[in-house]
Design an enzyme around this catalytic site. Structure first.
Site, PDB file in Angstrom:
ATOM      1  N   HIS A 136      24.834  37.832  -5.470  1.00 53.10           N
ATOM      2  CA  HIS A 136      26.030  37.541  -5.847  1.00 53.10           C
ATOM      3  C   HIS A 136      25.927  35.923  -5.977  1.00 53.10           C
ATOM      4  O   HIS A 136      25.049  35.424  -5.399  1.00 53.10           O
ATOM      5  CB  HIS A 136      26.740  37.610  -4.698  1.00 53.10           C
ATOM      6  CG  HIS A 136      28.358  37.525  -5.076  1.00 53.10           C
ATOM      7  ND1 HIS A 136      29.077  36.415  -4.869  1.00 53.10           N
ATOM      8  CD2 HIS A 136      29.428  38.268  -5.253  1.00 53.10           C
ATOM      9  CE1 HIS A 136      30.376  36.468  -5.099  1.00 53.10           C
ATOM     10  NE2 HIS A 136      30.548  37.672  -5.418  1.00 53.10           N
ATOM     11  N   ASP A 213      22.780  38.998   3.276  1.00 55.06           N
ATOM     12  CA  ASP A 213      24.356  39.046   2.705  1.00 55.06           C
ATOM     13  C   ASP A 213      24.899  40.418   3.070  1.00 55.06           C
ATOM     14  O   ASP A 213      24.333  41.021   2.152  1.00 55.06           O
ATOM     15  CB  ASP A 213      24.588  38.264   1.439  1.00 55.06           C
ATOM     16  CG  ASP A 213      25.733  38.597   0.598  1.00 55.06           C
ATOM     17  OD1 ASP A 213      26.675  38.957   1.489  1.00 55.06           O
ATOM     18  OD2 ASP A 213      25.904  38.121  -0.559  1.00 55.06           O
ATOM     19  N   GLN A 216      28.723  43.607   1.095  1.00 62.00           N
ATOM     20  CA  GLN A 216      28.877  45.012   0.742  1.00 62.00           C
ATOM     21  C   GLN A 216      28.603  45.946   1.785  1.00 62.00           C
ATOM     22  O   GLN A 216      29.359  47.303   2.050  1.00 62.00           O
ATOM     23  CB  GLN A 216      28.460  45.348  -0.712  1.00 62.00           C
ATOM     24  CG  GLN A 216      28.686  44.508  -1.736  1.00 62.00           C
ATOM     25  CD  GLN A 216      30.035  44.801  -2.112  1.00 62.00           C
ATOM     26  OE1 GLN A 216      30.527  46.071  -1.869  1.00 62.00           O
ATOM     27  NE2 GLN A 216      31.154  43.792  -2.660  1.00 62.00           N
ATOM     28  N   LYS A 239      36.502  42.801   2.894  1.00 63.58           N
ATOM     29  CA  LYS A 239      36.041  43.946   2.310  1.00 63.58           C
ATOM     30  C   LYS A 239      35.673  45.016   3.484  1.00 63.58           C
ATOM     31  O   LYS A 239      35.600  46.174   3.397  1.00 63.58           O
ATOM     32  CB  LYS A 239      34.466  43.686   1.895  1.00 63.58           C
ATOM     33  CG  LYS A 239      34.711  42.550   0.358  1.00 63.58           C
ATOM     34  CD  LYS A 239      33.351  42.734  -0.236  1.00 63.58           C
ATOM     35  CE  LYS A 239      33.075  41.378  -0.840  1.00 63.58           C
ATOM     36  NZ  LYS A 239      33.838  41.189  -2.221  1.00 63.58           N
ATOM     37  N   CYS A 377      30.366  38.630 -10.725  1.00 59.48           N
ATOM     38  CA  CYS A 377      29.867  37.288  -9.980  1.00 59.48           C
ATOM     39  C   CYS A 377      28.471  37.452  -9.891  1.00 59.48           C
ATOM     40  O   CYS A 377      27.589  36.837  -8.812  1.00 59.48           O
ATOM     41  CB  CYS A 377      30.408  36.644  -8.667  1.00 59.48           C
ATOM     42  SG  CYS A 377      32.259  36.539  -8.830  1.00 59.48           S
TER      43      CYS A 377
HETATM   44  C1  LIG Z   1      27.388  40.765  -2.380  1.00 61.46           C
HETATM   45  C2  LIG Z   1      28.339  39.933  -2.086  1.00 61.46           C
HETATM   46  N1  LIG Z   1      27.994  38.610  -1.317  1.00 61.46           N
HETATM   47  C3  LIG Z   1      29.069  37.812  -1.408  1.00 61.46           C
HETATM   48  C4  LIG Z   1      30.150  38.037  -1.656  1.00 61.46           C
HETATM   49  C5  LIG Z   1      31.275  37.118  -1.498  1.00 61.46           C
HETATM   50  O1  LIG Z   1      32.284  37.477  -0.673  1.00 61.46           O
HETATM   51  P1  LIG Z   1      33.599  36.539  -0.496  1.00 61.46           P
HETATM   52  O2  LIG Z   1      33.998  36.275  -1.756  1.00 61.46           O
HETATM   53  O3  LIG Z   1      34.490  37.216   0.412  1.00 61.46           O
HETATM   54  O4  LIG Z   1      33.117  35.118   0.254  1.00 61.46           O
HETATM   55  C6  LIG Z   1      30.828  39.165  -2.292  1.00 61.46           C
HETATM   56  C7  LIG Z   1      32.018  39.557  -2.910  1.00 61.46           C
HETATM   57  O5  LIG Z   1      32.329  40.235  -3.783  1.00 61.46           O
HETATM   58  C8  LIG Z   1      29.701  40.262  -2.579  1.00 61.46           C
HETATM   59  O6  LIG Z   1      30.061  41.326  -3.070  1.00 61.46           O
END
Ligand SMILES: Cc1ncc(COP(=O)(O)O)c(C=O)c1O
Length: 419
Positions: A136, A213, A216, A239, A377
């Site tokens: 991401h 990370d 998900q 999430k 993203c």
């Molecule tokens: C794999 C992954 N990493 C990071 C993020 C970033 O999450 P946040 O916008 O809540 O910081 C997301 C959000 O869609 C994600 O799916």
């Protein structure tokens, strides 16, 4: 301390009554475009159960006070609730102690915190940070910023045509220059679940710390940071069926103790003079200013809720749904999946021949079905697969095979419009 998964197995949790789960999410009872809402954009954010909504309103209605500084009862109660939420998140992730949990705004802030503290002190000119091609943007840009500042190099492990990490190539990138590996547990645009335990072993083979990370993964499967043996793990509350504006960073205590603070301000200090400031202990050293108290307490309620439902039930329900949806969507003419990893969960990313994904999303919306379209993203993933965007249906514990049937009907309408 037992992990959530271990506790569920010990408790023999199995019963999963989908209708009773759905009743706990008031938003699902709505109609959208005159039809019952089908919400399939869970990878963007999940809906909130009543218990989380009640916890938030109860906090503001009856418990609101600033924390860590009041001698009066209300403030002490709020402090206890906030620190209690930290303990719940620590148990949820099976951290060794609550101090290893730092509350952040979201996963993005957790990654930036590590980049700006650990990264700025450990990464120098000529050093390397290793990520993967399926990250991401939140797990790309903070490292680019750090590498630019330090004259370091960002190395990217490739993925194959199914959207799986190529482990040998990742291993080949590791060496004495590597100062950190930062890898996604489960991809938001492909659904791939990475073999993170193996990646941790590879990184630790070179004494390289690793951040995972878990944005998900953490709401689809049990996470045990001690079994993974990772050094950092980030989650994002919205999430996890929790509030927006709250997330958590797990960090190994030894590393957190050694890291410089992130932001300066109240609560992160032990003493301040104009000549010299000393810093508070972890986790407070990393939580400058008044935190999102209600959010943290709401996140505590969300992880309790997940614990009550149980990951054994969630995993098997979502597995069945993913299999059902994969078969159902495969039957649609001109549909191509992007992301066909052997190990994947709860995400169906696809393109329809001759139809832009935005048109797919707009037409299925007229049927009351909410899916996401775009690059999610993860622009490098789109580049890798040679598509500008995909349509993405993403599942959560409250989705049903009926939801998938509604999606299939809506996608058939798209075909009709574009035939
Ligand atoms: C794999 C992954 N990493 C990071 C993020 C970033 O999450 P946040 O916008 O809540 O910081 C997301 C959000 O869609 C994600 O799916």
């Amino acid at each position: 301390m037992m992990s959530v998964a271990q506790r569920n197995v010990a408790a023999g949790r199995a019963a999963f009554d989908i209708q009773s789960i759905r009743r706990q999410f008031p938003i699902l009872a709505q109609t959208m475009r005159g039809k019952p809402l089908v919400y399939l954009d869970n990878a963007a954010t999940t809906q909130k159960p009543q218990v989380v909504l009640d916890t938030l309103s109860q906090y503001y209605a009856a418990e609101n006070a600033n924390i860590h500084r009041g001698v009066y009862a209300l403030s002490q109660d709020a402090t206890q609730a906030y620190e209690g939420a930290r303990s719940k998140v620590a148990t949820f992730l099976n951290a060794a102690e609550p101090a290893e949990i730092i509350f952040t705004r979201n996963a993005t802030e957790g990654i930036n915190l590590v980049a700006q503290t650990f990264g700025r002190s450990e990464v120098g000119a000529g050093d390397e940070v290793v990520i993967s091609e399926m990250e991401h943007h939140s797990n790309i840009v903070p490292w680019q910023l750090l590498c630019e500042e330090k004259g370091a190099r960002l190395r990217v492990a490739p993925i194959n045509d199914d959207g799986e990490l190529v482990l040998d190539e990742l291993a080949a990138l590791l060496g004495p220059r590597t100062k950190l590996v930062s890898i996604v547990h489960m991809s938001n645009s492909l659904g791939t679940v990475n073999p993170v335990r193996e990646v941790v072993e590879l990184a630790h083979g070179f004494d390289i710390p690793i951040l995972i990370d878990g944005s998900q993964a953490a709401y689809h499967m049990p996470v045990d940071v001690r079994a993974l043996d990772c050094d950092f793990y980030v989650v994002t509350g919205h999430k996890l069926y929790g509030p927006t504006g709250i997330g958590a960073l797990y960090g190994r205590r030894r590393l957190l103790d050694a890291m410089p603070p992130y932001q300066g301000g109240g609560d992160m200090i032990s003493s301040v003079t104009f000549e010299r400031t000393t810093y508070n202990e972890v986790p407070h050293k990393f939580e400058a200013g008044t935190p999102h108290i209600a959010g943290a307490i709401g996140l505590g309620a969300a992880v309790d809720f997940l614990d009550d439902v149980g990951f054994d039930a969630i995993v098997s329900h979502e597995r069945r749904l993913l299999d059902y949806a994969t078969v159902a969507l495969s039957g649609l003419p001109g549909l191509r999946f992007i992301g066909t990893a052997c190990e994947k969960a709860s995400i169906l990313s696809f393109v329809l021949d001759g139809v832009h994904p935005h048109d797919v999303g707009t037409i299925v919306d007229t049927e009351g079905v909410a899916i996401r379209t775009g690059h999610h993203c993860t622009q490098p993933v789109m580049d890798r697969f040679g598509v500008p965007a995909t349509a993405r249906a993403s599942l959560a514990m409250y989705n049903t095979t009926g939801d998938i049937d509604r999606l299939v009907t809506a996608l058939s309408k798209v075909r009709e419009v574009f035939s």
